[in-house]
Design a protein around this motif. Structure first.
Motif, PDB file in Angstrom:
ATOM      1  N   GLY A  11       2.773   6.393   8.821  1.00  0.00           N
ATOM      2  CA  GLY A  11       1.369   6.047   9.028  1.00  0.00           C
ATOM      3  C   GLY A  11       0.776   5.318   7.838  1.00  0.00           C
ATOM      4  O   GLY A  11       0.046   4.331   7.995  1.00  0.00           O
ATOM      5  N   LEU A  12       1.108   5.794   6.642  1.00  0.00           N
ATOM      6  CA  LEU A  12       0.606   5.134   5.430  1.00  0.00           C
ATOM      7  C   LEU A  12       1.199   3.735   5.267  1.00  0.00           C
ATOM      8  O   LEU A  12       0.491   2.777   4.934  1.00  0.00           O
ATOM      9  N   LEU A  13       2.523   3.613   5.504  1.00  0.00           N
ATOM     10  CA  LEU A  13       3.176   2.310   5.341  1.00  0.00           C
ATOM     11  C   LEU A  13       2.695   1.309   6.389  1.00  0.00           C
ATOM     12  O   LEU A  13       2.496   0.127   6.084  1.00  0.00           O
ATOM     13  N   VAL A  14       2.512   1.778   7.625  1.00  0.00           N
ATOM     14  CA  VAL A  14       2.026   0.879   8.676  1.00  0.00           C
ATOM     15  C   VAL A  14       0.616   0.404   8.356  1.00  0.00           C
ATOM     16  O   VAL A  14       0.281  -0.777   8.531  1.00  0.00           O
ATOM     17  N   ALA A  15      -0.205   1.329   7.869  1.00  0.00           N
ATOM     18  CA  ALA A  15      -1.572   0.947   7.520  1.00  0.00           C
ATOM     19  C   ALA A  15      -1.603  -0.026   6.340  1.00  0.00           C
ATOM     20  O   ALA A  15      -2.441  -0.932   6.294  1.00  0.00           O
ATOM     21  N   ALA A  16      -0.687   0.144   5.383  1.00  0.00           N
ATOM     22  CA  ALA A  16      -0.702  -0.687   4.171  1.00  0.00           C
ATOM     23  C   ALA A  16       0.059  -1.999   4.346  1.00  0.00           C
ATOM     24  O   ALA A  16      -0.382  -3.050   3.866  1.00  0.00           O
ATOM     25  N   TRP A  17       1.223  -1.952   5.004  1.00  0.00           N
ATOM     26  CA  TRP A  17       2.100  -3.123   5.092  1.00  0.00           C
ATOM     27  C   TRP A  17       2.072  -3.804   6.446  1.00  0.00           C
ATOM     28  O   TRP A  17       2.452  -4.972   6.562  1.00  0.00           O
ATOM     29  N   GLY A  18       1.713  -3.060   7.481  1.00  0.00           N
ATOM     30  CA  GLY A  18       1.909  -3.529   8.844  1.00  0.00           C
ATOM     31  C   GLY A  18       3.220  -2.996   9.381  1.00  0.00           C
ATOM     32  O   GLY A  18       4.174  -2.762   8.624  1.00  0.00           O
ATOM     33  N   ALA A  19       3.297  -2.798  10.686  1.00  0.00           N
ATOM     34  CA  ALA A  19       4.467  -2.173  11.293  1.00  0.00           C
ATOM     35  C   ALA A  19       5.765  -2.935  11.050  1.00  0.00           C
ATOM     36  O   ALA A  19       6.783  -2.327  10.708  1.00  0.00           O
ATOM     37  N   PRO A  20       5.821  -4.273  11.194  1.00  0.00           N
ATOM     38  CA  PRO A  20       7.109  -4.960  11.028  1.00  0.00           C
ATOM     39  C   PRO A  20       7.724  -4.772   9.651  1.00  0.00           C
ATOM     40  O   PRO A  20       8.923  -4.461   9.529  1.00  0.00           O
ATOM     41  N   ARG A  21       6.946  -4.920   8.590  1.00  0.00           N
ATOM     42  CA  ARG A  21       7.523  -4.808   7.245  1.00  0.00           C
ATOM     43  C   ARG A  21       7.937  -3.377   6.919  1.00  0.00           C
ATOM     44  O   ARG A  21       8.858  -3.151   6.133  1.00  0.00           O
ATOM     45  N   ALA A  22       7.274  -2.397   7.515  1.00  0.00           N
ATOM     46  CA  ALA A  22       7.665  -1.004   7.284  1.00  0.00           C
ATOM     47  C   ALA A  22       9.081  -0.730   7.773  1.00  0.00           C
ATOM     48  O   ALA A  22       9.755   0.186   7.289  1.00  0.00           O
ATOM     49  N   LEU A  23       9.572  -1.543   8.710  1.00  0.00           N
ATOM     50  CA  LEU A  23      10.907  -1.329   9.265  1.00  0.00           C
ATOM     51  C   LEU A  23      12.019  -1.636   8.267  1.00  0.00           C
ATOM     52  O   LEU A  23      13.166  -1.235   8.475  1.00  0.00           O
ATOM     53  N   LEU A  24      11.718  -2.354   7.195  1.00  0.00           N
ATOM     54  CA  LEU A  24      12.737  -2.632   6.179  1.00  0.00           C
ATOM     55  C   LEU A  24      13.266  -1.349   5.553  1.00  0.00           C
ATOM     56  O   LEU A  24      14.426  -1.284   5.150  1.00  0.00           O
ATOM     57  N   VAL A  25      12.421  -0.328   5.473  1.00  0.00           N
ATOM     58  CA  VAL A  25      12.863   0.956   4.921  1.00  0.00           C
ATOM     59  C   VAL A  25      13.957   1.545   5.801  1.00  0.00           C
ATOM     60  O   VAL A  25      14.953   2.089   5.315  1.00  0.00           O
ATOM     61  N   ASP A  26      13.803   1.438   7.112  1.00  0.00           N
ATOM     62  CA  ASP A  26      14.815   1.959   8.032  1.00  0.00           C
ATOM     63  C   ASP A  26      16.137   1.223   7.853  1.00  0.00           C
ATOM     64  O   ASP A  26      17.212   1.828   7.908  1.00  0.00           O
ATOM     65  N   ALA A  27      16.090  -0.087   7.645  1.00  0.00           N
ATOM     66  CA  ALA A  27      17.322  -0.856   7.428  1.00  0.00           C
ATOM     67  C   ALA A  27      18.092  -0.318   6.226  1.00  0.00           C
ATOM     68  O   ALA A  27      19.320  -0.183   6.261  1.00  0.00           O
ATOM     69  N   LEU A  28      17.385   0.027   5.169  1.00  0.00           N
ATOM     70  CA  LEU A  28      18.042   0.559   3.971  1.00  0.00           C
ATOM     71  C   LEU A  28      18.667   1.927   4.241  1.00  0.00           C
ATOM     72  O   LEU A  28      19.730   2.255   3.700  1.00  0.00           O
TER      73      LEU A  28
END
Length: 415
Positions: A164-181
């Motif tokens: 929720g914090l990452l989506v609010a700060a970065w937007g949903a698409p960019r937050a997905l980079l964490v999942d890739a890692l």
């Protein structure tokens, strides 16, 4: 026989601990990705039906690929196949922020990526269930499965709030980079897994798994779990709409609801050993389903975020032991050489079960309020468990063996 504490299993079994750590980190990424994508689709389409379609894209391919992965994992070494799965999914999920940054991301692309990831995912889901009984002695199997269940439950404590914090700060698409890692980390953790013995073929002359050898215990458990996942599904479609429109909260509050569920699941999982000794496993699974349904009906009646958080916590406490108890029962009821096929069939059944329920929930949201859909989901769980109860008892009696997993709390290991 004395039970080994869960933490002791992780401390004394380094190969299992490595698998557990990789799955825990990957589970955190999965939770983040799931929340980010559902919120992204909800914002772009402004409809719960699209959330149901997204989740269906993630899970429907397992109908085809689950049994195929199961056969492959019974024949080949699981670790390399699981590693390839995780690296491929890392690349796929990273495509979404890349395409978004280029300004060409469209909703159909998100659905295609979700479908490809769903086709690959059973490799790791099934492979892990092959490794757990291979890495642990039989008397540690309940606690080992409970520990592995934590790799999906602990992330729901921290993952949704973080997402929720990452989506609010970065937007949903960019937050997905964490999942890739996190997928890359899981692939690295699998490099240390030992080779498993691989025996002869266990197929009939037509090349099919010999499912007719599976006991009534196995069939009853698979049926109950499939039903549970389906009637649970509408909750996933309705909850983000319920959070936004009825509770008046945003992505942070929505994430907090799932975090409360995760905290409850964490504590519930610690009860696995106690429940397996105190009650018949099959009846315990039906009881969990019924009590979960009661909690979900209560959620639909909550007047605000605070009470909703309390109900989600209670639901997690109820749900927590289910997967570990069910997995242990299945592992002990089928020879290890057929575990891949067994859990491949399980993936085939469960893969579409919850998403089909979610899609149904999305369709119901077109004409129904979110709290009505949630209440229907809970009522379905209660009625399904009550309907299954006499069937479970009858199946246990038909087996006629003192170690049948439905009549006793600890079924014997089948070799």
């Amino acid at each position: 026989m004395p039970r080994v504490p869960l933490i002791e299993v992780l401390r004394t079994r380094p190969a299992f601990a490595r698998l557990w750590l990789g799955a825990l980190v990957s589970g955190l990424g999965d939770t983040l990705s799931w929340l980010a994508l559902t919120w992204f689709v909800l914002e772009r389409t402004d409809g719960g039906a699209s959330v149901g379609v997204l989740l269906l894209c993630f899970a429907l391919p397992a109908v085809v690929t689950g049994p195929l992965w199961g056969r492959a994992l019974d024949r080949a070494q699981p670790a390399p196949l699981m590693g390839l799965d995780n690296l491929a999914r890392a690349g796929l999920i990273a495509l979404i922020p890349l395409l978004d940054a280029l300004g060409v991301l469209e909703m159909w692309m998100v659905f295609v990526v979700a479908a490809l990831m769903g086709a690959l995912a059973p490799a790791t889901q099934i492979g892990a269930r092959l490794f757990v009984p291979a890495l642990l002695p039989d008397d540690e199997l309940e606690q080992g499965n409970a520990a592995y269940s934590l790799t999906t439950q602990v992330p729901t404590v921290f993952g949704p709030a973080l997402a929720g914090l990452l989506v609010a700060a970065w937007g949903a698409p960019r937050a997905l980079l964490v999942d890739a890692l996190t997928f890359v980390f899981m692939a690295w953790a699998l490099r240390g897994m030992p080779r498993l013995p691989r025996g002869g073929r266990t197929e009939d002359r037509w090349g099919a798994a010999r499912a007719q050898r599976w006991t009534p215990t196995v069939l009853a458990t698979l049926g109950l779990t499939t039903l549970f996942y389906f009637v649970y599904g509408p909750l996933e479609a309705a909850l983000p709409v319920f959070a936004r429109e009825d509770l008046g909260t945003g992505p942070q509050g929505y994430g907090a609801l799932w975090s409360a569920l995760g905290v409850g699941s964490l504590f519930g999982t610690l009860l696995v050993g106690l429940l397996s000794r105190a009650f018949p496993v099959g009846l315990t699974l039906a009881g969990i389903m019924a009590l979960w349904g009661v909690a979900v009906v209560g959620l639909a009646l909550t007047p605000g975020v605070g009470p909703a958080l309390a109900v989600m916590f209670a639901g997690g406490l109820i749900w927590g032991p289910y997967t570990a108890l069910e997995t242990t029962l299945l592992q002990r009821s089928v020879p290890s050489g057929e575990h891949g096929r067994l859990f491949g069939v399980r993936a085939m059944l469960l893969g579409p079960a919850a998403p089909l329920g979610t899609a149904l929930g999305g369709l119901l949201l077109i004409g129904w309020r979110a709290e009505w859909v949630i209440a229907l989901s809970g009522l379905g769980c209660v009625l399904g468990a009550l309907a299954a109860l006499p069937w479970l008892r009858r199946r246990g009696a038909e087996a006629g063996e003192p170690g049948d997993g439905l009549s006793l709390g600890r079924p014997p290991r089948v070799h």
